[in-house]
Design an enzyme around this catalytic site. Sequence first.
Site, PDB file in Angstrom:
ATOM      1  N   PRO A  89       0.821  -1.218   0.000  1.00  0.00           N
ATOM      2  CA  PRO A  89       0.000   0.000   0.000  1.00  0.00           C
ATOM      3  C   PRO A  89       0.856   1.270   0.000  1.00  0.00           C
ATOM      4  O   PRO A  89       0.338   2.364  -0.188  1.00  0.00           O
ATOM      5  CB  PRO A  89      -0.837  -0.120   1.277  1.00  0.00           C
ATOM      6  CG  PRO A  89      -0.247  -1.219   2.070  1.00  0.00           C
ATOM      7  CD  PRO A  89       0.578  -2.072   1.165  1.00  0.00           C
ATOM      8  N   GLU A 116       2.026  -8.355   8.515  1.00  0.00           N
ATOM      9  CA  GLU A 116       2.005  -6.902   8.738  1.00  0.00           C
ATOM     10  C   GLU A 116       2.894  -6.168   7.758  1.00  0.00           C
ATOM     11  O   GLU A 116       2.763  -4.977   7.549  1.00  0.00           O
ATOM     12  CB  GLU A 116       2.484  -6.583  10.166  1.00  0.00           C
ATOM     13  CG  GLU A 116       1.644  -7.203  11.243  1.00  0.00           C
ATOM     14  CD  GLU A 116       0.215  -6.679  11.227  1.00  0.00           C
ATOM     15  OE1 GLU A 116       0.048  -5.476  11.435  1.00  0.00           O
ATOM     16  OE2 GLU A 116      -0.708  -7.477  11.005  1.00  0.00           O
ATOM     17  N   ARG A 154      -4.087  -7.975 -20.789  1.00  0.00           N
ATOM     18  CA  ARG A 154      -5.047  -7.622 -21.843  1.00  0.00           C
ATOM     19  C   ARG A 154      -4.523  -6.556 -22.797  1.00  0.00           C
ATOM     20  O   ARG A 154      -5.131  -6.284 -23.823  1.00  0.00           O
ATOM     21  CB  ARG A 154      -6.411  -7.260 -21.242  1.00  0.00           C
ATOM     22  CG  ARG A 154      -6.421  -6.059 -20.356  1.00  0.00           C
ATOM     23  CD  ARG A 154      -7.735  -5.955 -19.598  1.00  0.00           C
ATOM     24  NE  ARG A 154      -8.880  -5.701 -20.450  1.00  0.00           N
ATOM     25  CZ  ARG A 154      -9.066  -4.562 -21.122  1.00  0.00           C
ATOM     26  NH1 ARG A 154      -8.181  -3.599 -21.046  1.00  0.00           N
ATOM     27  NH2 ARG A 154     -10.152  -4.393 -21.861  1.00  0.00           N
ATOM     28  N   ASP A 169     -11.115   1.167 -24.623  1.00  0.00           N
ATOM     29  CA  ASP A 169     -11.305   1.030 -23.185  1.00  0.00           C
ATOM     30  C   ASP A 169     -11.533   2.330 -22.471  1.00  0.00           C
ATOM     31  O   ASP A 169     -10.991   3.347 -22.854  1.00  0.00           O
ATOM     32  CB  ASP A 169      -9.996   0.515 -22.550  1.00  0.00           C
ATOM     33  CG  ASP A 169      -9.913  -0.957 -22.560  1.00  0.00           C
ATOM     34  OD1 ASP A 169     -10.935  -1.586 -22.770  1.00  0.00           O
ATOM     35  OD2 ASP A 169      -8.789  -1.450 -22.362  1.00  0.00           O
TER      36      ASP A 169
HETATM   37  N1  ADE Z   1      -0.957  -5.165  -0.045  1.00  0.00           N
HETATM   38  C1  ADE Z   1      -1.804  -4.744   0.915  1.00  0.00           C
HETATM   39  N2  ADE Z   1      -2.514  -3.688   0.514  1.00  0.00           N
HETATM   40  C2  ADE Z   1      -2.110  -3.414  -0.774  1.00  0.00           C
HETATM   41  C3  ADE Z   1      -2.456  -2.427  -1.736  1.00  0.00           C
HETATM   42  N3  ADE Z   1      -3.378  -1.489  -1.479  1.00  0.00           N
HETATM   43  N4  ADE Z   1      -1.835  -2.454  -2.916  1.00  0.00           N
HETATM   44  C4  ADE Z   1      -0.893  -3.390  -3.184  1.00  0.00           C
HETATM   45  N5  ADE Z   1      -0.520  -4.330  -2.321  1.00  0.00           N
HETATM   46  C5  ADE Z   1      -1.118  -4.354  -1.121  1.00  0.00           C
END
Ligand code: ADE
Length: 250
Positions: A89, A116, A154, A169
């Site tokens: 994230p 985590e 794709r 697209d």
């Molecule tokens: N792993 C956990 N959350 C994620 C996200 N938002 N994007 C990519 N990998 C992740």
Amino acid sequence: MNFDVFTLLPDVMQAYLHASILGKAQEAGLIHVKLHNIRDFTTDRHRTTDDEPYGGGGGMVMKPEPLFAAVESALGDDMGKMPVVLLTPQGRLFDQGVARELAQHTRLALICGRYEGVDERVRCHLATDEISIGDYVLTGGELAALIIVDAVARLITGVLGDTQAVKKDSHASGLLEHPHYTRPASFRGWEVPEVLLSGDHARIAAWRREQSLQRTLHRRPDLLEHAELDEADRNILDQLLKEERNHSSR
Ligand code: ADE
């Protein structure tokens, strides 16, 4: 295009990768997706892939050794010559532009984190890129990896069959796509727009473009800043904005 995915849950990913378009693309040899189980690269009796964080605090952290061993053994001489993407994230946000960029490579490695987090040395010394699929936290990177494989695959010539589909697209030209309809022409009293039944290709193309501009203006006005627009598009947008202003001042 070759994808190497490093995960603790290869079975979970398998079903999606073998269904429908991605499955056919693999059978046709247009893409190859290899799933590597990180646990196969542990060396201890318990096949440990995670451990407590140094410095304390809850949660578990993925150990660096099995991850380095898995990636190095799978990529071999290609190490350093191809992207090794850590799904996290904290990474740069994935979008159609990033998908296009990744599709330029012939081989791509994707590392799925779990627990985590992942030992920082994986981020610093193994990954060459970090990607997030959105501002929310998942329990692991598997869904993110599937999304990336899907969006990149794709774009590979032949995967969709119809080469025009990719060009049309949503997001391809920076705009959202126009609405689609199929038979029946009347469903529960909801009619397909007359223009689509007219057979007049120029009128249909004009209607679709206007719908596309209108949708983008209403739902994702932020996209208009970077969209490929010509003068006719700008006139349509001006007209739409004028109509809205008139509407709201009534
Ligand atoms: N792993 C956990 N959350 C994620 C996200 N938002 N994007 C990519 N990998 C992740």
